[in-house]
Design a protein around this motif. Structure first.
Motif: not given
Length: 148
Positions: A67-70, A75-77, A108-109, A115-119
């Motif tokens: 969550s913090i990395a996103l 990304f906030s939503e 994640v909106k 990119e999500f998988i990498k994070i």
């Protein structure tokens, strides 16, 4: 400087018939029961076990790190839901925890899946509990009984 969080456990009498309780510094658990039956048997009795507590710690640590990395990536939503399955396997002479499998559902909106998988992979490798599962373990003993 280290941030130190504590938990404690009791167990008596000794052995399979013993019963224990576990408590946390925050009071989230206060003398919560555990024992052989809640760890190795499907007894239906109220109680926890170390593997369940590790699973809760790993899933919450990973989810917070992600969550913090996103958020840092802009990304906030969104919503994250993680389940951890900790595997306790019988091995020669006892038992061993062999795996913690994280299962993540995410929404994640506006984010690309790659990119999500990498994070997420980075969060899996670097959350403190993931690191703990491969860490040095220390033991300090304060023995009240007779030393032979």
């Amino acid at each position: 400087m280290s941030i130190i969080k504590t938990g404690n456990a009791t167990y008596q009498p000794l052995g399979i018939k013993g019963k224990g309780s576990v408590s946390t510094e925050s009071g989230a658990l206060v003398n919560y029961p555990y024992g052989f039956n809640t760890r190795f048997e499907n007894s239906g009795q109220k109680g926890s076990n170390p593997e369940e507590l590790i699973a809760a710690a790993h899933s919450s640590c990973f989810t917070m790190a992600l969550s913090i990395a996103l958020e840092k990536a802009g990304f906030s939503e969104g919503k994250l839901l993680t389940q951890a399955a900790v595997y306790l396997d019988k091995v020669d002479g006892g038992y061993s925890i062999s795996k913690s499998a994280l299962i993540l559902q995410a929404d994640v909106k506006g984010m690309e899946k790659s990119e999500f998988i990498k994070i997420a992979e980075d969060a899996k490798e670097n959350c403190p509990v993931s690191k703990l599962l491969n860490a040095e373990i220390t033991l300090t003993v304060n023995f009240a009984g007779d030393c032979l």
